[in-house]
Structure formats: structure tokens, C-alpha cells
Design a protein around this motif. Structure first.
Motif: not given
Length: 295
Positions: A74-76, A241-249
Motif C-alpha cells: 500500500s505504501k508503494t 530504487g529506494k522509493d519504488p513505483l508500481v512499475g518497479n514493484l
């Protein structure tokens, strides 16, 4: 004789119809095989049961969607929404001002200014992203200029500020062109009339230009928000990559964790967000169109 003539005419009418249907087959097959079928597979996998190695076993479960309520996911999701909205807002504002400047120039110069907007994007996306690493890094020109004033050790890599700059640079043209297209269709005499009636610069924009260019603004917001949610290269290279977006997830779930059902569930959530944003823009455009008809 009359019956034979009718049959000939009917045969001539049916042949073009059959030919049109045959011409549609490649397009329909491409949409089904490359669009609908993969989407159906991802949707089905999002409800499938996973084995110990993240593979697809089958069955039906809502467990993967329930896991999205976990703070890790949910954070991401919320961070991606916030960053997407921020990037959309900044791109639309700067795109609006840039489009207005271009439209205000003589027609002979507008094409050249639009070409200046396009030229950087003739280079590969990764090359342009690595260029930002050089510009914002410790050995870049910004750090060199600050070093002259005694501010050594400056570096924006990695940081969320660098990610925002990278997103702005990447998606600003997609905001400029729809707004420019809407502004170009506005009759210049309307702005002159508003000025003659006592409207200030802000009044002209608020009462004339903004309402008439609203389709382009909404289109720019849609074209900016949707890709921002799915981008994954910029947060990794510029943000570490410390705060990934949905695409990274999604990439992480599919490649590193090997959890295909969970990756499919996140993909479907992203798809739903995109569809909702498109529906919202459609409703706003319809509302604006009704207002124009009413006026």
C-alpha cells in the motif's frame, strides 16, 4: 428477368461486404492475440493459487488482492499515486505556459520551437536518463559550478528530487502537444476582446484560454499520469530504487521474487487505476462539451 437482375445486384453488394470483413481479420486477430488474450491471462493469474516458488498452480483465491492492503504494498501504491499526481501537475503547468508561449509566436517560428521540444527525444530513453545522472551527479556541471562558490560534494543522485526532474523531462512533451493543439484552435480575436473589456492577463486566461483549452489540458494530464504510474527505469537509475513505483514493484515481483500471481494482481490494480483516470477525463470532457452547448 427482374429476379435475375436483383440477384446480380445482391451479389455485387455482398462482395464488398465480404472483402471488408476479410480486411478486418488481420487487425482483429492482432488485437485479440496481442491485447485481449494477454490481458485475460494476467487477470486470470491474479486470482490463481501460487506454489512455493511463485508459479501458477490454478484454482481461485483473493489472497493476492488482500495482500495489497499490507503496508509494504500500500505504501508503494500511494507513493506512486502521489508522485504521479505531482508529476502530472508540474507537467501540465509548465506545458501550459510553454504552449502559450509557442502559440503567441509567429506561425513561421512555431514549427521551429516545436522541433526544439522534440529533438532531445530522438535519443534513446536510457541514454537520456544516464545523461541526467551525469548532470545531477557529484562530477556534473551543477556540482562544478557550486564548487566554485565553495559548495563542494553536491550530488542529487540518488534522490526523489532527481526522480521528479527525470519524470518531468521525460513526459513534458506529451503535455505540451495536446495543450498546444487546443490553444492553436482558439480565435485570437477572443483574447483581444477580453483585453479590451478590461480583463487582466490572468483574467484572459481564466475566462477565455483555460476553458477553451480544457480538452487539451485534460488530455495532457491523462497522457502524463498513466505512463508515470508504470515507469520503472527512472526511479531505479535516478532514485536508487529506494522509493519504488508500481512499475518497479511489478518488475520485482515477476523477476526477483518469482511471484507471478502477486505481480499479476498489482498489474490489474494499475490497470484499474488507468481505466478510472480515463473515465474521469471522459466525464470532464463531456461536462465541458455540455457547457459549451449550453452557452
Amino acid at each position: 428477368m427482374a429476379t435475375t437482375t436483383r440477384m446480380i445486384h445482391l451479389g455485387r453488394k455482398e462482395r464488398p461486404k465480404r472483402g471488408s470483413l476479410l480486411l478486418l481479420i488481420p487487425g482483429v486477430a492482432s488485437v485479440v492475440l496481442l491485447g485481449i488474450l494477454p490481458l485475460f491471462i494476467v487477470a486470470r493469474n491474479s486470482f490463481a493459487v501460487a506454489d512455493d516458488y511463485g508459479g501458477i498452480v490454478g484454482g481461485f483465491t483473493l489472497e493476492h488482492y488482500a495482500k495489497l492492503l499490507d503496508p509494504v504494498y500500500s505504501k508503494t501504491l500511494f507513493f506512486s499515486l502521489g508522485l504521479g499526481l505531482l508529476n502530472t501537475l508540474v507537467c501540465v503547468v509548465i506545458g501550459y505556459l510553454t504552449s502559450y508561449y509557442i502559440v503567441s509566436r509567429p506561425e513561421g517560428k512555431q514549427g521551429f520551437l516545436l522541433l526544439l521540444v522534440i529533438i532531445p527525444f530522438w535519443t534513446d530513453f536510457l541514454v537520456r536518463t544516464f545523461a541526467w545522472i551525469t548532470i545531477l551527479g557529484s562530477g556534473g556541471p551543477i556540482a562544478g559550478v557550486l564548487g566554485i562558490f565553495g559548495l563542494s560534494g553536491f550530488s542529487m543522485i540518488p534522490s526523489n528530487a532527481a526522480v521528479i526532474l527525470g519524470l518531468l523531462y521525460s513526459f513534458l512533451p506529451t503535455a505540451i502537444f495536446p495543450i498546444y493543439a487546443s490553444m492553436r484552435s482558439i480565435d485570437g480575436s477572443l483574447k483581444e476582446a477580453a483585453t479590451d473589456l478590461g480583463c487582466s492577463w490572468w483574467g484572459v486566461h481564466r475566462r477565455v484560454i483555460l476553458p477553451l483549452s480544457s480538452p487539451g489540458i485534460l488530455g495532457a494530464a491523462l497522457l502524463t499520469f498513466i505512463p508515470t504510474m508504470g515507469v520503472f527505469v527512472i526511479p531505479v537509475l535516478l532514485g536508487g530504487g529506494k522509493d519504488p513505483l508500481v512499475g518497479n514493484l511489478i518488475v520485482t515481483l515477476y523477476t526477483e521474487f518469482r511471484n507471478q500471481p502477486m505481480g499479476a494482481a498489482v498489474s490489474m490494480v494499475l490497470l484499474v487505476l488507468m481505466v478510472l483516470s480515463m473515465a474521469l477525463v471522459g466525464l470532464l470532457l463531456k461536462r465541458a462539451s455540455n457547457k459549451k452547448k449550453g452557452a
